[in-house]
Design a protein around this motif. Structure first.
Motif: not given
Length: 154
Positions: A129-137
């Motif tokens: 989830d953190l990786l997806e959030r960082n990628r989205a940001e």
């Protein structure tokens, strides 16, 4: 200095340890007597005692032709003594002390909550989830569109 020493001695851990050592030593004598008077004779029913050493156990002929006795009676005695003393110390000291500490904590209103550690699967989900959030940001804050750009044709 005397006050600090008194506080150290009056802690439950030190007193419990001292009592356990004294009682354990006394109980060891009882267990050793039981083992030597009951267990060793039972072992000697199966094995002949060595005439030289009195050790009870299987006797084999060594490389030089001398008989060698493996003292199983001594080993069995030590194992039984250890487990008997450990069981008594646990039942007589550890269990009551844990119950006493629980009651003291309940009287004081202290509730011990064991910190529940996340499982490996939960940690992997959090990392994903953190990786997806960082990628989205990192993809979201693109350069703002200028006025001359045409909107995308659909």
């Amino acid at each position: 200095m005397i006050t600090g020493f008194r506080d150290f001695i009056m802690r439950g851990n030190v007193i419990d340890l001292a009592v356990a050592v004294v009682i354990g030593g006394a109980f060891t004598a009882i267990v050793n007597a039981i083992v030597s008077s009951i267990i060793n004779p039972l072992v000697s029913l199966v094995y002949q005692p060595d005439p030289d050493t009195g050790a009870v156990g299987p006797t084999l002929i060594g490389v030089h032709g001398d008989p060698v006795t493996f003292p199983l009676g001594t080993l069995i005695s030590a194992i039984i003594s250890f487990f008997a003393v450990a069981l008594v110390v646990y039942l007589v000291f550890v269990v009551p002390m844990n119950k006493w500490k629980e009651r003291q904590a309940a009287k004081a209103g202290v509730v011990e909550e064991a910190a529940k550690l996340p499982t490996e699967q939960e940690l992997l989900i959090q990392i994903r989830d953190l990786l997806e959030r960082n990628r989205a940001e990192s993809a979201a804050p693109e350069a703002p569109a200028t006025r001359n750009q045409q909107p995308p044709v659909q």
